[in-house]
Design a protein around this motif. Structure first.
Motif, PDB file in Angstrom:
ATOM      1  N   ALA A 194       0.836  -1.201   0.000  1.00  0.00           N
ATOM      2  CA  ALA A 194       0.000   0.000   0.000  1.00  0.00           C
ATOM      3  C   ALA A 194       0.871   1.252   0.000  1.00  0.00           C
ATOM      4  CB  ALA A 194      -0.928  -0.006   1.211  1.00  0.00           C
ATOM      5  N   GLY A 195       1.966   1.191   0.747  1.00  0.00           N
ATOM      6  CA  GLY A 195       2.879   2.319   0.797  1.00  0.00           C
ATOM      7  C   GLY A 195       3.587   2.540  -0.528  1.00  0.00           C
ATOM      8  N   MET A 196       3.840   1.456  -1.251  1.00  0.00           N
ATOM      9  CA  MET A 196       4.488   1.565  -2.557  1.00  0.00           C
ATOM     10  C   MET A 196       3.532   2.183  -3.574  1.00  0.00           C
ATOM     11  SD  MET A 196       6.389  -2.161  -2.611  1.00  0.00           S
ATOM     12  CE  MET A 196       7.124  -1.942  -4.232  1.00  0.00           C
ATOM     13  N   GLY A 197       2.318   1.654  -3.623  1.00  0.00           N
ATOM     14  CA  GLY A 197       1.301   2.203  -4.503  1.00  0.00           C
ATOM     15  C   GLY A 197       1.629   2.166  -5.990  1.00  0.00           C
ATOM     16  N   THR A 198       2.479   1.256  -6.399  1.00  0.00           N
ATOM     17  CA  THR A 198       2.876   1.170  -7.802  1.00  0.00           C
ATOM     18  C   THR A 198       1.999   0.171  -8.558  1.00  0.00           C
ATOM     19  OG1 THR A 198       4.463  -0.596  -7.335  1.00  0.00           O
ATOM     20  CG2 THR A 198       5.262   1.682  -7.167  1.00  0.00           C
ATOM     21  N   PRO A 199       1.986   0.236  -9.887  1.00  0.00           N
ATOM     22  CA  PRO A 199       1.240  -0.761 -10.674  1.00  0.00           C
ATOM     23  C   PRO A 199       1.708  -2.185 -10.369  1.00  0.00           C
ATOM     24  CG  PRO A 199       1.830   1.097 -12.059  1.00  0.00           C
ATOM     25  CD  PRO A 199       2.553   1.290 -10.765  1.00  0.00           C
ATOM     26  N   GLU A 200       3.029  -2.359 -10.144  1.00  0.00           N
ATOM     27  CA  GLU A 200       3.566  -3.672  -9.816  1.00  0.00           C
ATOM     28  C   GLU A 200       3.016  -4.174  -8.490  1.00  0.00           C
ATOM     29  OE1 GLU A 200       6.104  -1.655 -12.673  1.00  0.00           O
ATOM     30  OE2 GLU A 200       5.397  -1.054 -10.684  1.00  0.00           O
ATOM     31  N   ALA A 201       2.879  -3.267  -7.523  1.00  0.00           N
ATOM     32  CA  ALA A 201       2.347  -3.637  -6.216  1.00  0.00           C
ATOM     33  C   ALA A 201       0.880  -4.058  -6.333  1.00  0.00           C
ATOM     34  CB  ALA A 201       2.483  -2.478  -5.237  1.00  0.00           C
ATOM     35  N   LYS A 202       0.112  -3.335  -7.122  1.00  0.00           N
ATOM     36  CA  LYS A 202      -1.297  -3.660  -7.319  1.00  0.00           C
ATOM     37  C   LYS A 202      -1.449  -5.004  -8.036  1.00  0.00           C
ATOM     38  CE  LYS A 202      -2.744   1.186  -7.411  1.00  0.00           C
ATOM     39  NZ  LYS A 202      -3.320   2.277  -8.239  1.00  0.00           N
ATOM     40  N   LYS A 203      -0.580  -5.240  -9.003  1.00  0.00           N
ATOM     41  CA  LYS A 203      -0.624  -6.516  -9.733  1.00  0.00           C
ATOM     42  C   LYS A 203      -0.288  -7.674  -8.802  1.00  0.00           C
ATOM     43  CE  LYS A 203       1.250  -8.953 -13.768  1.00  0.00           C
ATOM     44  NZ  LYS A 203       1.512 -10.195 -13.018  1.00  0.00           N
ATOM     45  N   ALA A 204       0.687  -7.463  -7.917  1.00  0.00           N
ATOM     46  CA  ALA A 204       1.083  -8.517  -6.983  1.00  0.00           C
ATOM     47  C   ALA A 204      -0.084  -8.892  -6.076  1.00  0.00           C
ATOM     48  CB  ALA A 204       2.272  -8.053  -6.156  1.00  0.00           C
ATOM     49  N   LEU A 205      -0.830  -7.900  -5.613  1.00  0.00           N
ATOM     50  CA  LEU A 205      -1.993  -8.164  -4.762  1.00  0.00           C
ATOM     51  C   LEU A 205      -3.073  -8.926  -5.541  1.00  0.00           C
ATOM     52  CD1 LEU A 205      -2.381  -4.845  -2.745  1.00  0.00           C
ATOM     53  CD2 LEU A 205      -1.922  -7.119  -1.809  1.00  0.00           C
ATOM     54  N   LYS A 206      -3.292  -8.527  -6.784  1.00  0.00           N
ATOM     55  CA  LYS A 206      -4.292  -9.187  -7.619  1.00  0.00           C
ATOM     56  C   LYS A 206      -3.898 -10.629  -7.894  1.00  0.00           C
ATOM     57  CE  LYS A 206      -6.635  -8.898 -12.093  1.00  0.00           C
ATOM     58  NZ  LYS A 206      -6.745  -8.120 -13.382  1.00  0.00           N
ATOM     59  N   ASP A 207      -2.630 -10.847  -8.229  1.00  0.00           N
ATOM     60  CA  ASP A 207      -2.150 -12.206  -8.500  1.00  0.00           C
ATOM     61  C   ASP A 207      -2.277 -13.096  -7.264  1.00  0.00           C
ATOM     62  OD1 ASP A 207      -1.516 -11.417 -11.039  1.00  0.00           O
ATOM     63  OD2 ASP A 207       0.642 -11.225 -10.677  1.00  0.00           O
ATOM     64  N   THR A 208      -2.019 -12.510  -6.109  1.00  0.00           N
ATOM     65  CA  THR A 208      -2.120 -13.265  -4.853  1.00  0.00           C
ATOM     66  C   THR A 208      -3.557 -13.702  -4.603  1.00  0.00           C
ATOM     67  OG1 THR A 208      -0.258 -12.048  -3.907  1.00  0.00           O
ATOM     68  CG2 THR A 208      -1.698 -13.211  -2.366  1.00  0.00           C
ATOM     69  N   LEU A 209      -4.482 -12.777  -4.807  1.00  0.00           N
ATOM     70  CA  LEU A 209      -5.899 -13.093  -4.623  1.00  0.00           C
ATOM     71  C   LEU A 209      -6.349 -14.199  -5.568  1.00  0.00           C
ATOM     72  CD1 LEU A 209      -8.706 -12.511  -3.426  1.00  0.00           C
ATOM     73  CD2 LEU A 209      -8.981 -10.718  -5.159  1.00  0.00           C
ATOM     74  N   LEU A 210      -5.968 -14.096  -6.834  1.00  0.00           N
ATOM     75  CA  LEU A 210      -6.392 -15.082  -7.828  1.00  0.00           C
ATOM     76  C   LEU A 210      -5.822 -16.464  -7.523  1.00  0.00           C
ATOM     77  CD1 LEU A 210      -6.068 -13.000 -11.130  1.00  0.00           C
ATOM     78  CD2 LEU A 210      -8.170 -13.664  -9.939  1.00  0.00           C
ATOM     79  N   LEU A 211      -4.543 -16.516  -7.148  1.00  0.00           N
ATOM     80  CA  LEU A 211      -3.935 -17.814  -6.844  1.00  0.00           C
ATOM     81  C   LEU A 211      -4.545 -18.436  -5.598  1.00  0.00           C
ATOM     82  CD1 LEU A 211      -1.921 -19.994  -7.532  1.00  0.00           C
ATOM     83  CD2 LEU A 211      -0.153 -18.698  -6.317  1.00  0.00           C
ATOM     84  N   GLN A 212      -4.825 -17.620  -4.598  1.00  0.00           N
ATOM     85  CA  GLN A 212      -5.442 -18.143  -3.379  1.00  0.00           C
ATOM     86  C   GLN A 212      -6.846 -18.668  -3.658  1.00  0.00           C
ATOM     87  OE1 GLN A 212      -5.056 -14.822  -0.662  1.00  0.00           O
ATOM     88  NE2 GLN A 212      -3.123 -15.597   0.165  1.00  0.00           N
ATOM     89  N   LEU A 213      -7.596 -17.971  -4.511  1.00  0.00           N
ATOM     90  CA  LEU A 213      -8.931 -18.432  -4.880  1.00  0.00           C
ATOM     91  C   LEU A 213      -8.848 -19.762  -5.643  1.00  0.00           C
ATOM     92  CD1 LEU A 213     -10.680 -15.107  -5.991  1.00  0.00           C
ATOM     93  CD2 LEU A 213     -11.166 -16.470  -3.942  1.00  0.00           C
ATOM     94  N   PHE A 214      -7.868 -19.865  -6.536  1.00  0.00           N
ATOM     95  CA  PHE A 214      -7.686 -21.107  -7.278  1.00  0.00           C
ATOM     96  C   PHE A 214      -7.313 -22.244  -6.330  1.00  0.00           C
ATOM     97  CE2 PHE A 214      -4.826 -24.041  -9.567  1.00  0.00           C
ATOM     98  CZ  PHE A 214      -5.718 -24.508 -10.529  1.00  0.00           C
ATOM     99  N   PHE A 215      -6.460 -21.939  -5.374  1.00  0.00           N
ATOM    100  CA  PHE A 215      -6.041 -22.926  -4.367  1.00  0.00           C
ATOM    101  C   PHE A 215      -7.241 -23.447  -3.584  1.00  0.00           C
ATOM    102  CE2 PHE A 215      -4.667 -23.242   0.211  1.00  0.00           C
ATOM    103  CZ  PHE A 215      -4.034 -24.475   0.117  1.00  0.00           C
ATOM    104  N   MET A 216      -8.057 -22.536  -3.084  1.00  0.00           N
ATOM    105  CA  MET A 216      -9.222 -22.935  -2.287  1.00  0.00           C
ATOM    106  C   MET A 216     -10.260 -23.667  -3.138  1.00  0.00           C
ATOM    107  SD  MET A 216      -9.741 -19.762   0.418  1.00  0.00           S
ATOM    108  CE  MET A 216      -9.664 -18.453  -0.811  1.00  0.00           C
ATOM    109  N   ALA A 217     -10.430 -23.216  -4.383  1.00  0.00           N
ATOM    110  CA  ALA A 217     -11.392 -23.877  -5.281  1.00  0.00           C
ATOM    111  C   ALA A 217     -10.938 -25.298  -5.595  1.00  0.00           C
ATOM    112  CB  ALA A 217     -11.537 -23.070  -6.570  1.00  0.00           C
ATOM    113  N   THR A 218      -9.657 -25.475  -5.788  1.00  0.00           N
ATOM    114  CA  THR A 218      -9.113 -26.814  -6.078  1.00  0.00           C
ATOM    115  C   THR A 218      -9.304 -27.742  -4.888  1.00  0.00           C
ATOM    116  OG1 THR A 218      -7.444 -25.877  -7.568  1.00  0.00           O
ATOM    117  CG2 THR A 218      -7.040 -28.100  -6.709  1.00  0.00           C
TER     118      THR A 218
END
Length: 321
Positions: A194-218
């Motif tokens: 959040a402190g970084m606030g860069t596009p890379e930081a936002k992408k990292a958060l999005k990727d984390t959410l998607l992978l965790q959702l895939f993990f739980m769905a699996t």
């Protein structure tokens, strides 16, 4: 595949340290050394370190892709009863843990530098290596580089939450920090992002959410279809075992004690692991990695012994090895 390796000193953390050293800052072990002595030692240090930047990196590629393929195959092999669950679990734990080593080389672009022919190999080594521990490469790389830039800073080092007064307590914290409601690693990561606030930081958060959702769905899908034990043995338990092992050996063991140790030569310590150099993932000589991130993991021990006389002159405690 040898051409994949791109030697160099491109790591910003290293560059910043060198600039500070040449500017004459008294970084640990330099209080009783004049500027010219420090600069001369640094030149010697760099000349020796440069010898270890080259090397074959294709084994990391084979280990990453082969390990990922083997891990994926464990699902149908256990479902069909070809491989027993206990064996699959052991193999999966090894793959989940070891995957961080291959991803770590990709984080530092040690397999292929940006804008080179084999850059895609570097990126896909990183991406497949961290899936078993449900830690997307984009997040892993961003947080690891922040760790290098702000090593042992209680506010800015993403891994500072792993600090503990003893090894036993550190092992406990590897589990405790992942519990719901605990202000552990993931919350510290989010604050830093959040402190970084860069596009890379936002992408990292999005990727984390998607992978965790895939993990739980699996896991849910497997359990729903009668394969709950497969889900637990091949992914859920190995993920937690891998994360704990990584947190202890890559974070706590080489950096303890963290408080106040933020200078070039004291961000990490040289230690002797009861499990040996390989089983501790090469972390006994982790100082070499922080000094020269471009040296691949399998060469840090060799580089350490070559650099040991200079490190001792800089005040590094080398008594353990």
């Amino acid at each position: 595949m040898d051409t994949i390796r791109q030697p160099g000193y491109a790591d910003e953390a290293f560059t910043a340290d060198v600039e500070a050293e040449v500017a004459g800052l008294a970084l640990r072990g330099g209080d009783d050394l004049d500027k010219h002595t420090r600069v001369d030692l640094l030149k010697q240090e760099r000349a020796i370190a440069k010898e270890f930047h080259s090397g074959r990196m294709w084994p990391y590629v084979v280990a990453a892709w082969g390990g990922f393929a083997l891990w994926v195959s464990l699902f149908p092999l256990t479902m069909l009863g070809i491989v027993p669950l206990w064996l699959a679990c052991i193999v999966a734990c090894v793959l989940a843990t070891g995957g961080y080593v291959t991803s770590h080389e990709a984080m530092h672009s040690n397999i292929a530098r940006p804008n080179t022919k084999y850059r895609w190999v570097n990126e896909w080594v990183g991406k497949v290596s961290t899936i078993p521990i449900v830690f997307p490469f984009s997040m892993a790389r961003l947080m690891h580089l922040e760790h290098h830039y702000h090593c042992n800073d209680p506010e800015k080092d993403p891994d500072y939450t792993d600090e503990a007064p003893s090894a036993a307590w550190a092992w406990y914290k590897t589990w405790y920090n992942r519990q719901p409601g605990v202000d552990g690693s993931i919350h510290h990561y989010k604050r830093i992002l959040a402190g970084m606030g860069t596009p890379e930081a936002k992408k990292a958060l999005k990727d984390t959410l998607l992978l965790q959702l895939f993990f739980m769905a699996t896991l849910f899908t497997l359990a729903w279809n009668g394969y709950a034990l497969v889900a637990a043995a091949v992914w859920w338990l190995p993920r937690h075992v891998g994360l704990s092992y990584i947190r202890f050996y890559l974070s706590w063991a080489p950096h303890h004690p963290r408080e106040g140790n933020t200078s070039r030569y004291d961000t990490t310590r040289i230690f002797k692991s009861r499990l040996g150099h390989t089983m501790s993932m090469g972390m006994e000589t982790h100082l070499i990695h922080h000094l020269y991130p471009g040296i691949p993991n399998h060469r840090t021990k060799e580089a350490y012994f070559a650099l040991k006389p200079i490190l001792q002159k800089r005040g590094v405690d080398c008594s353990a090895l």
